[in-house]
Design an enzyme around this catalytic site. Structure first.
Site, short mmCIF file in Angstrom:
data_model
loop_
_atom_site.label_atom_id
_atom_site.label_comp_id
_atom_site.label_asym_id
_atom_site.label_seq_id
_atom_site.Cartn_x
_atom_site.Cartn_y
_atom_site.Cartn_z
N ARG A 1 20.56 -8.32 40.21
CA ARG A 1 19.25 -7.74 40.49
C ARG A 1 18.12 -8.34 39.67
NH1 ARG A 1 16.78 -1.69 39.59
NH2 ARG A 1 15.18 -1.92 41.18
N LEU A 2 17.02 -8.61 40.38
CA LEU A 2 15.74 -8.90 39.73
C LEU A 2 14.85 -7.72 40.10
CD1 LEU A 2 13.96 -11.05 38.23
CD2 LEU A 2 13.28 -11.88 40.48
N CYS B 1 16.79 -11.16 44.43
CA CYS B 1 18.11 -10.97 43.87
C CYS B 1 19.09 -12.02 44.39
CB CYS B 1 18.64 -9.59 44.26
SG CYS B 1 17.47 -8.26 43.91
N GLY C 1 0.55 -20.34 49.12
CA GLY C 1 -0.03 -20.70 50.42
C GLY C 1 0.97 -21.34 51.37
N ASP D 1 12.77 -0.20 48.88
CA ASP D 1 12.82 -0.72 50.25
C ASP D 1 14.26 -0.89 50.72
OD1 ASP D 1 13.17 -2.79 48.42
OD2 ASP D 1 12.06 -4.28 49.57
N ASN E 1 18.91 -8.99 49.36
CA ASN E 1 18.04 -9.90 48.60
C ASN E 1 16.73 -10.02 49.37
OD1 ASN E 1 17.97 -13.53 48.50
ND2 ASN E 1 16.79 -12.11 47.30
N GLY E 2 15.63 -9.64 48.73
CA GLY E 2 14.34 -9.83 49.40
C GLY E 2 13.43 -8.63 49.28
N GLU E 3 12.47 -8.59 50.18
CA GLU E 3 11.50 -7.49 50.20
C GLU E 3 11.21 -7.13 51.65
OE1 GLU E 3 10.52 -6.30 47.37
OE2 GLU E 3 11.05 -7.96 46.02
#
Lengths: 634, 85
Positions: free
Chosen positions: A49-50, A2, A353, A99, A74-76
């Site tokens: 928001r995404l 987000c 990666g 979360d 913003n994030g996870e």
């Protein structure tokens, strides 16, 4: 993933409700699925928001049960499931599956130390309505951005600089010292692994985590033991990063790191996997043969975007709008095209990666430093210099050099091997050559500035006792990873098309494990990422495992000076324009451009200078001259 | 100033300094120490010498003793020209 923004009026004046909206409008590419706002006396928070987790319930800004805490995030937090269970056991009640709510309850439970419990990638702000404090935090490695600007009257923060520049009274000027460091505006960035509190007008910044590349393993176990341990950790890091309520894909470059991650995804999930790659018209940069081999081996549904010189030249201005700072390479541009490909296939999340080269010892600069140190012990050796030629098979100009010149270019014998920056000085000096194009005014303003001295003050207390390999890893992981790889090439290029990148190698457990490994496990003699190759056995195609590392690069000068030159190039490099913008020396820039027009500029130095000048001129054009004219939704 | 010196100075200032001398480049200044020349620069310089003066430079001649200052370049070009003559 987000976009977040907010304002705290330190005078207590109410926040003009238009301002958080204006800030969020500049971030809609980060969060096209919805917006939300919160206002309290003197405070305004915003969120774009995404939707990825808890699609129905994760709206933000979000509050706790009694609305005493409000968060914009913003994030996870990938371990939110386990944290939630623990918090429920401790009596917390949850209204959503998100979360975001876990952060709020963790903050209630653990206070500012809550961030130590998180495994994830985040930037968030929590407004405590009772204490009237604002708590902000950024993840350990700097995956997600968090910019801020503090004045006597106001504290403002946002995911991107352009959002803060949308506020009235914020000067849109290039900071000459920042330009010297290849940054730009008078806006600060909260460093990775740091939190900050704004309390009564006092801003306090604290570090809560730092990787310590000090060997702790000392070879107590066999290589297989460490390889198994690394594989288990990486598998778990991948498993956590597959938590999503939307499909998850993967970037596949054809190299070791992304192929390992793709293989681990296959082990963790039965769902059909879609992979995405960049291919290049120019065979010097193209890795499609390895990409196809990996997709055949791992049976993925593969998509690729082919990249020409013209493509890079075409998207370069948009790329700079998103990097928000000058770059010396065009390498982010193909990643801009790649995230578009992902989005065009209706994907929002990809695993990549990223981070492996830093923490497991993959970069050529680590090998180069080892060879330079080895050669410095016997500067007259005739054989030792040949190792440097073998190191850079993709740099033909180096192959034809005499030992005497190689010795000079790589500072062999002339640089103290105890120098804390021994590994990076030749490269930084090459980069610094671009500064000779600065205008007299910029040079006068930056004359007394010593970037090395500033960096020296930021080194860990026991840095000088670390193995030189670990010192080089620290410089890459602590500075270049967040400063370029995760930002200009990472977050900003993916979010330009509303795509979230997730990086299993940057799970803090993997980073801490790798940081403690003996250097010989990371680079055995001159075998880079030795332990990762060992743990990748049977996971990936043997050819990908055995291939020598090809660093990700993209064509620079040729992208601007090919048969169909983009119109902005001549315009921005014209002497009268360069003179008006005031940052570079008009005649020198004109001669550099002429060298490219004549096809005579072939070296790294000229290419970096051109890309740096063009990107800076574009920043001036987009952020100073025409800032208000750009569509917020671009 | 000899012709060689003029031509070599002009090439270095135009091609590597882009016409911008922070301080006048002295004939004895080391191009390496001043950071004027990098690995590509050596090849550009060699290509210029071969094209301009019509001689071939052997690998073993690619050393700073021959190429690292205007003075050394002038002497090197003079020696090569004499051999060619």
């Amino acid at each position: 993933m987000c976009g977040i923004a907010g304002i705290l009026n330190l005078t207590g004046e109410p926040v003009d409700p238009c301002l958080p909206r204006r800030m969020i409008e500049r971030l809609r590419h980060r969060g096209p699925d919805g917006v939300g706002y919160y206002a309290d006396a003197g405070v305004g928070l915003g969120h774009a928001r995404l939707s990825i987790l808890d699609l129905a319930g994760g709206h933000q800004p979000m509050s706790n049960e009694d609305q005493s805490l409000w968060i914009t995030f913003n994030g996870e937090i990938f371990n939110y499931v386990e944290l939630r269970e623990e918090l429920v056991r401790r009596g917390h009640q949850f209204a959503t599956r998100s979360d975001t709510e876990v952060i709020l309850h963790a903050y209630e439970e653990y206070g500012e130390a809550c961030v130590r419990h998180f495994n994830g990638q985040w930037a968030f702000a929590i407004w405590d309505t009772r204490a009237r404090t604002l708590f902000l935090s950024r993840d350990r490695l700097g995956v997600r951005p968090l910019f801020y600007r503090a004045s006597r009257e106001q504290f403002a923060f946002a995911s991107e600089i352009k959002s803060i520049l949308a506020l009235p009274g914020v000067p849109r000027e290039i900071d000459p010292i920042a330009l010297d460091q290849i940054f730009t505006f008078w806006v600060s960035l909260l460093p990775p692994g740091h939190s900050m509190t704004v309390d009564g007008g006092v801003v306090t910044v604290k570090r809560y985590w730092e990787p310590r590349f000090a060997t702790t393993t000392n070879g107590a176990h066999s290589e297989d033991y460490y390889a198994d341990a690394l594989r288990d950790l990486l598998r778990d890091a991948t498993r956590l990063r597959l938590r999503s309520d939307v499909p998850v894909g993967a970037y596949l470059s054809g190299g070791l790191d992304s192929t390992v991650i793709t293989a681990l995804i296959r082990q963790c999930s039965d769902v059909e996997l879609r992979t995405f790659s960049i291919t290049f018209d120019d065979p010097e940069f193209d890795e499609s043969a390895f990409q196809r081999e990996a997709t055949r081996f791992l049976q993925t549904d593969h998509q690729e975007v082919r990249c020409s010189y013209a493509d890079i030249g075409r998207v370069f201005p948009d790329m700079i709008w998103h990097t928000e700072k000058p770059v010396l390479r065009t390498a982010p541009a193909p990643l801009f095209l790649l995230s578009k490909l992902v989005r065009d296939h209706q994907y929002k999340v990809v695993l990549t990666g990223e981070g492996s080269d830093e923490i497991l010892g993959g970069y050529d600069i680590f090998k180069e430093a080892k060879i330079r140190r080895f050669w410095s012990a016997q500067p007259d050796s005739r054989l030792r210099p040949t190792l440097l030629k073998r190191l850079y098979p993709y740099l033909p100009n180096l192959q034809n050099q005499s030992s005497a010149y190689l010795q000079a270019f790589f500072h062999v014998g002339s640089q103290d091997t105890a120098d804390p920056f021994f590994s990076h000085v030749p490269r930084w000096e090459l980069t610094a050559r671009s500064k000779t194009f600065f205008s007299d005014a910029v040079r006068a303003e930056t004359e007394g500035y010593d970037g090395y001295a500033e960096l020296r003050t930021m080194l860990p207390a026991d840095y000088h006792r670390w193995d030189p390999f670990c010192q080089a890893q620290h410089l890459e992981t602590g500075h270049l990873l967040p400063g370029y790889i995760l930002s200009s090439q990472g977050d900003r290029m993916a979010m330009a098309h509303s795509v979230e990148g997730r990086f299993p190698f940057l799970d803090y457990r993997v980073v801490e494990f790798a940081a403690g490994l003996a250097p010989s496990l990371k680079m055995k003699v001159l075998d880079e990422k030795h332990l990762l190759k060992r743990c990748a056995k049977d996971l990936i195609p043997p050819s990908v495992r055995a291939r020598s590392k090809q660093p990700y690069r993209a064509p620079d000068g040729k992208s601007f000076f090919h048969s169909a030159r983009p119109g902005y190039v001549d315009e921005l490099l014209a002497p009268e324009r360069v003179r008006k913008d005031g940052l570079f020396h008009p005649q020198a820039v004109a001669k550099l451009a002429q060298k490219f027009r004549e096809g005579k500029a072939i070296g790294i130095k000229d290419n970096m200078a051109l890309t740096g000048i063009l990107s800076t001129q574009l920043l001036v054009d987009q952020y100073i001259t025409h800032f208000g004219e750009r569509d917020s939704h671009d | 100033m000899t012709n060689y010196e003029l031509e070599l100075r002009q090439f270095i200032v135009e091609n590597f300094l882009f016409g911008k001398e922070d301080a006048p480049l002295a004939n004895g200044d080391s191009l390496l120490e001043l950071g004027i020349i990098d690995s590509t620069g050596v090849l550009e310089l060699v290509s210029f010498l071969e094209q301009k003066y019509g001689f071939t430079i052997q690998d073993e001649e690619l050393v700073p003793e021959n190429l690292d200052s205007i003075d050394r370049l002038v002497q090197f070009v003079r020696r090569k020209a004499e051999i060619a003559a």
